[in-house]
Design a protein around this motif. Structure first.
Motif, PDB file in Angstrom:
ATOM      1  N   ILE A   1       3.598   7.914  11.358  1.00  0.00           N
ATOM      2  CA  ILE A   1       3.243   7.197  10.130  1.00  0.00           C
ATOM      3  C   ILE A   1       4.346   7.347   9.090  1.00  0.00           C
ATOM      4  O   ILE A   1       4.656   6.400   8.353  1.00  0.00           O
ATOM      5  N   SER A   2       4.943   8.517   9.007  1.00  0.00           N
ATOM      6  CA  SER A   2       6.061   8.713   8.078  1.00  0.00           C
ATOM      7  C   SER A   2       7.217   7.777   8.409  1.00  0.00           C
ATOM      8  O   SER A   2       7.807   7.152   7.518  1.00  0.00           O
ATOM      9  N   ASN A   3       7.535   7.651   9.692  1.00  0.00           N
ATOM     10  CA  ASN A   3       8.596   6.731  10.102  1.00  0.00           C
ATOM     11  C   ASN A   3       8.221   5.285   9.807  1.00  0.00           C
ATOM     12  O   ASN A   3       9.078   4.477   9.428  1.00  0.00           O
ATOM     13  N   ALA A   4       6.947   4.943   9.994  1.00  0.00           N
ATOM     14  CA  ALA A   4       6.505   3.567   9.746  1.00  0.00           C
ATOM     15  C   ALA A   4       6.677   3.197   8.278  1.00  0.00           C
ATOM     16  O   ALA A   4       7.137   2.101   7.952  1.00  0.00           O
ATOM     17  N   ILE A   5       6.314   4.098   7.371  1.00  0.00           N
ATOM     18  CA  ILE A   5       6.483   3.825   5.934  1.00  0.00           C
ATOM     19  C   ILE A   5       7.965   3.748   5.578  1.00  0.00           C
ATOM     20  O   ILE A   5       8.391   2.869   4.812  1.00  0.00           O
ATOM     21  N   THR A   6       8.766   4.646   6.136  1.00  0.00           N
ATOM     22  CA  THR A   6      10.200   4.634   5.855  1.00  0.00           C
ATOM     23  C   THR A   6      10.851   3.349   6.344  1.00  0.00           C
ATOM     24  O   THR A   6      11.644   2.719   5.632  1.00  0.00           O
ATOM     25  N   ASN A   7      10.523   2.925   7.555  1.00  0.00           N
ATOM     26  CA  ASN A   7      11.116   1.712   8.106  1.00  0.00           C
ATOM     27  C   ASN A   7      10.602   0.454   7.415  1.00  0.00           C
ATOM     28  O   ASN A   7      11.336  -0.532   7.287  1.00  0.00           O
ATOM     29  N   LEU A   8       9.345   0.479   6.980  1.00  0.00           N
ATOM     30  CA  LEU A   8       8.825  -0.658   6.222  1.00  0.00           C
ATOM     31  C   LEU A   8       9.580  -0.803   4.906  1.00  0.00           C
ATOM     32  O   LEU A   8       9.910  -1.920   4.484  1.00  0.00           O
ATOM     33  N   TYR A   9       9.855   0.309   4.245  1.00  0.00           N
ATOM     34  CA  TYR A   9      10.643   0.258   3.006  1.00  0.00           C
ATOM     35  C   TYR A   9      12.044  -0.302   3.276  1.00  0.00           C
ATOM     36  O   TYR A   9      12.547  -1.134   2.504  1.00  0.00           O
TER      37      TYR A   9
ATOM     38  N   ALA B   1      -1.835   7.868  -8.089  1.00  0.00           N
ATOM     39  CA  ALA B   1      -0.642   7.906  -8.939  1.00  0.00           C
ATOM     40  C   ALA B   1       0.525   7.176  -8.281  1.00  0.00           C
ATOM     41  O   ALA B   1       1.259   6.418  -8.940  1.00  0.00           O
ATOM     42  N   LEU B   2       0.720   7.375  -6.976  1.00  0.00           N
ATOM     43  CA  LEU B   2       1.798   6.685  -6.280  1.00  0.00           C
ATOM     44  C   LEU B   2       1.572   5.183  -6.232  1.00  0.00           C
ATOM     45  O   LEU B   2       2.521   4.392  -6.372  1.00  0.00           O
ATOM     46  N   GLN B   3       0.334   4.752  -6.036  1.00  0.00           N
ATOM     47  CA  GLN B   3       0.041   3.323  -6.035  1.00  0.00           C
ATOM     48  C   GLN B   3       0.305   2.705  -7.405  1.00  0.00           C
ATOM     49  O   GLN B   3       0.765   1.558  -7.497  1.00  0.00           O
ATOM     50  N   LYS B   4       0.034   3.454  -8.459  1.00  0.00           N
ATOM     51  CA  LYS B   4       0.328   2.961  -9.811  1.00  0.00           C
ATOM     52  C   LYS B   4       1.828   2.847 -10.018  1.00  0.00           C
ATOM     53  O   LYS B   4       2.315   1.850 -10.592  1.00  0.00           O
ATOM     54  N   LEU B   5       2.589   3.836  -9.564  1.00  0.00           N
ATOM     55  CA  LEU B   5       4.045   3.768  -9.675  1.00  0.00           C
ATOM     56  C   LEU B   5       4.603   2.604  -8.860  1.00  0.00           C
ATOM     57  O   LEU B   5       5.552   1.930  -9.302  1.00  0.00           O
ATOM     58  N   ASP B   6       4.024   2.361  -7.707  1.00  0.00           N
ATOM     59  CA  ASP B   6       4.449   1.242  -6.869  1.00  0.00           C
ATOM     60  C   ASP B   6       4.257  -0.079  -7.611  1.00  0.00           C
ATOM     61  O   ASP B   6       5.158  -0.941  -7.639  1.00  0.00           O
TER      62      ASP B   6
ATOM     63  N   ALA C   1       8.775  11.048 -11.810  1.00  0.00           N
ATOM     64  CA  ALA C   1       7.406  11.301 -11.352  1.00  0.00           C
ATOM     65  C   ALA C   1       7.319  11.311  -9.830  1.00  0.00           C
ATOM     66  O   ALA C   1       6.679  12.195  -9.229  1.00  0.00           O
ATOM     67  N   ALA C   2       7.967  10.341  -9.181  1.00  0.00           N
ATOM     68  CA  ALA C   2       7.951  10.305  -7.714  1.00  0.00           C
ATOM     69  C   ALA C   2       8.678  11.503  -7.130  1.00  0.00           C
ATOM     70  O   ALA C   2       8.249  12.070  -6.113  1.00  0.00           O
ATOM     71  N   MET C   3       9.773  11.924  -7.757  1.00  0.00           N
ATOM     72  CA  MET C   3      10.509  13.095  -7.276  1.00  0.00           C
ATOM     73  C   MET C   3       9.666  14.358  -7.396  1.00  0.00           C
ATOM     74  O   MET C   3       9.687  15.224  -6.496  1.00  0.00           O
TER      75      MET C   3
ATOM     76  N   ARG D   1       8.764   9.391  -1.385  1.00  0.00           N
ATOM     77  CA  ARG D   1      10.209   9.353  -1.136  1.00  0.00           C
ATOM     78  C   ARG D   1      10.771   7.941  -1.273  1.00  0.00           C
ATOM     79  O   ARG D   1      11.827   7.738  -1.882  1.00  0.00           O
ATOM     80  N   VAL D   2      10.081   6.951  -0.714  1.00  0.00           N
ATOM     81  CA  VAL D   2      10.595   5.587  -0.797  1.00  0.00           C
ATOM     82  C   VAL D   2      10.472   5.047  -2.224  1.00  0.00           C
ATOM     83  O   VAL D   2      11.345   4.291  -2.683  1.00  0.00           O
ATOM     84  N   LEU D   3       9.424   5.428  -2.947  1.00  0.00           N
ATOM     85  CA  LEU D   3       9.318   4.999  -4.346  1.00  0.00           C
ATOM     86  C   LEU D   3      10.402   5.658  -5.197  1.00  0.00           C
ATOM     87  O   LEU D   3      10.941   5.036  -6.122  1.00  0.00           O
ATOM     88  N   GLU D   4      10.705   6.895  -4.887  1.00  0.00           N
ATOM     89  CA  GLU D   4      11.798   7.574  -5.575  1.00  0.00           C
ATOM     90  C   GLU D   4      13.116   6.848  -5.355  1.00  0.00           C
ATOM     91  O   GLU D   4      13.913   6.659  -6.289  1.00  0.00           O
TER      92      GLU D   4
END
Length: 463
Positions: A132-140, A208-213, A290-292, A441-444
C-alpha cells in the motif's frame, strides 16, 4: 461453439495486454530529478483511468462499484462462463456487461495489492503495508511527477488522484482498537463488554492529512490566470532574452536544467500579484511543515528492524571518524552548530551521508548503554565503577549525536530519508502506519515543490 470461440479470442486478447510494474520508494532530491525527492516512479500499478460516470450509484462501504444480479445464490462465474450463459440471464444482463470492464479493472488492482507485487502467487511478495505504501507513492508520481509549473491540475489526473486515494484510504475505516467498558442492563446489572474505537493515530492524523491535501489542490487551482508564464530553455535565444521579449527571466541553477523557466513582464509583477504569491508561498510552507511533522512522528513510532541494529558498527567512533568523534568527546559544552560550521558541508549528498553516520553512531551508543544497565547483579557489583563511567559516556555521546542529527535536519530541510527511515518503511508491517507515512510523505513533497516553484517566480520578478 461460436460463443465459445468468440470468448476464447476475447480472453486471449485481454491476456496479451502488458501489465504495469510498481517501483518501490526511493530517496531522491528534488534538485536532482523531476519527481519529488523521496519518490522515483514513472507509472502506477494502481493508477489506470476509470470513468466515474460508469460507477454504480448504490453506496458501498468500501466505495467499490456494486454489481446487481438476480442470480446471487449461484457461484460466481468467470468471464468465459458468463459469456457462455449469456442467454440464461435476464434482461438486466446488458447493464452487467457495461459494468463488467470496470469490475475486472478493480479486481486486477486489488489482486496486485493482495499478491504484494508477486504475480506468480508463490508467496515471495512484500507485505500488505509495503504494498500500500508503494501504491500511494507510485500514484503520487503518476499524478504529480511531471508537475513542473504553477498551474491547475487537469481534471483527469485530479479525478484519478481523488478516486484512487479514496480506494486506498478506505482500509482505514475498518482499523479499530478493542477496549473493555462497563454497560448497565435494564435490570441494573453491570456487565463488561468489548467496544471498538478508531485507532488513535488514524483518528487524529488522517483527517488532518486529507485537509492538507485539499488545501494543496486549492492552491494549484488558484493559478488559472497569472501574470507570469513559462518558457522552455531551448526556445530562448540570447538575443530574445537580451531584447526583453521574454520580460524578466529567472536564473535557475544548472542542476534544475529540466525545469521550464518562469518569466514575468518587463515591468515586473503587480503589487497585488506579488503579495498573492507570497501569501500562497507561506501557506504551502506551513503545509510542508505540518506534513513533515506528521511524517516524522509516524517514523519515530515505527519499530527499528533487527537487521538494522545488526548492521551497526561496533563503536560510534568507527562510524563518525576521528575528527567528529573528538569534537563530540570534548569536556566543554557541545555545540552542534559550531561543529557543522567547521565541517563545511558543500552538497546534499555529503549532508545525507553525515546524517546516516551520526544516526548509526547514536544507536550504537544507545545499545551499549542498555547493555551496561542490563548486566546481572553479580557483574554490576563486580564492575560497578567501570560500568557507571562507561554508561555515562555512552549516554552522553548518544545525546550529543541526537542533537547533531536534529541540527543537521534543521539546516537541510530538503534532506532525503536516512537509511534508518528507509529500513523502517521496508520492514514495517503496520498497514495504518504505512498509509499515514506514505500519505504525509507525498504531501510533504508536493508542498515543497509548490514553494520552490513560487520562489522561482519571485526570483524572476526581482531580477
Amino acid at each position: 461453439m461460436e460463443h465459445l470461440s468468440e470468448s476464447d479470442d476475447t480472453l486471449a486478447d485481454q491476456n496479451d495486454q502488458p501489465s504495469t510494474e510498481t517501483l518501490v520508494y526511493s530517496t531522491m532530491s528534488t534538485d536532482s530529478a523531476p519527481a519529488y525527492y523521496r519518490t522515483n516512479s514513472d507509472t502506477s500499478a494502481f493508477s489506470e483511468t476509470v470513468d466515474d460516470s460508469s460507477y454504480s450509484s448504490e453506496p458501498s462501504p468500501l466505495h467499490w462499484p456494486v454489481v446487481k444480479c438476480e442470480r446471487q445464490n449461484n457461484p460466481i462465474l468467470g468471464r468465459l462462463g458468463m459469456k457462455q450463459h449469456k442467454h440464461d440471464i435476464n434482461e438486466n444482463y446488458d447493464d452487467f456487461e457495461c459494468l463488467d470492464p470496470e469490475l475486472e479493472t478493480m479486481k486486477e488492482r486489488f489482486a496486485k495489492l493482495l499478491l504484494g507485487e508477486d504475480m506468480s502467487g508463490g508467496g515471495k511478495g512484500v507485505c500488505t503495508a509495503v504494498t500500500i505504501s508503494n501504491a500511494i507513492t507510485n500514484l503520487y508520481a503518476t499524478v504529480y511527477g511531471q508537475k513542473l509549473r504553477l498551474e491547475p491540475l487537469n481534471q483527469e489526473k485530479k479525478a484519478m488522484w481523488k478516486r484512487e486515494m479514496d480506494y486506498l484510504l478506505s482500509v482505514c475505516d475498518y482499523m479499530v482498537d478493542v477496549s473493555g467498558s462497563t454497560q448497565e442492563l435494564q435490570d441494573g446489572t453491570s456487565v463488561q463488554v468489548m467496544t471498538s474505537i478508531p485507532r488513535s493515530d488514524i483518528y487524529v492524523n488522517l483527517p488532518a492529512l486529507q485537509k492538507l491535501d485539499a488545501m494543496l489542490l486549492d492552491i494549484l487551482d488558484s493559478f488559472q490566470v497569472t501574470e507570469f508564464w513559462y518558457a522552455e530553455k531551448g526556445s530562448m535565444s540570447s538575443n530574445s532574452i537580451g531584447s526583453g521579449s521574454f520580460g524578466r527571466v529567472a536564473q535557475l541553477n544548472e542542476e534544475k536544467w529540466w525545469l521550464p523557466v518562469p518569466c514575468v513582464p518587463p515591468d515586473g509583477l503587480s503589487e497585488e500579484s506579488r503579495m498573492n504569491l507570497r501569501h500562497k508561498r507561506d501557506c504551502a510552507n506551513q503545509i510542508h511543515k505540518a506534513a513533515m511533522a506528521i511524517n516524522s512522528n509516524i517514523l519515530a513510532e515505527m519499530d527499528i528492524p533487527d537487521s538494522y541494529m545488526a548492521s551497526l558498527p561496533r563503536n560510534g567512533r568507527e562510524s563518525l571518524g576521528d575528527t567528529i568523534y573528538h569534537s563530540m568527546c570534548t569536556p566543554e559544552k557541545f555545540s552542534p552548530e559550531n561543529l557543522l560550521d567547521r565541517l563545511s558541508i558543500t552538497s546534499e549528498h555529503e549532508a545525507l551521508d553525515l546524517a546516516n553516520r551520526v544516526e548509526a553512531s547514536m544507536y550504537t551508543w544507545r545499545r551499549k548503554s542498555c547493555i551496561s544497565h542490563s548486566k546481572s547483579s553479580w557483574n554490576m557489583v563486580k564492575d560497578f565503577i567501570a560500568d557507571t563511567e562507561r554508561s555515562d559516556k555512552n549516554h552522553t555521546l548518544a545525546e550529543r549525536a541526537e542533537s547533531l542529527l536534529f541540527c543537521l535536519k534543521q539546516r537541510y530541510p530538503e534532506l532525503s530519508q536516512t537509511s534508518l527511515d528507509t529500513w523502517k518503511i521496508q520492514y514495517n508491517q503496520d498497514v495504518g502506519q504505512a498509509i499515514l507515512e506514505s500519505y504525509s510523505r507525498v504531501l510533504e513533497g508536493l508542498a515543497f515543490n509548490i514553494v520552490a516553484r513560487i520562489e522561482d517566480v519571485l526570483n524572476a520578478d526581482g531580477a
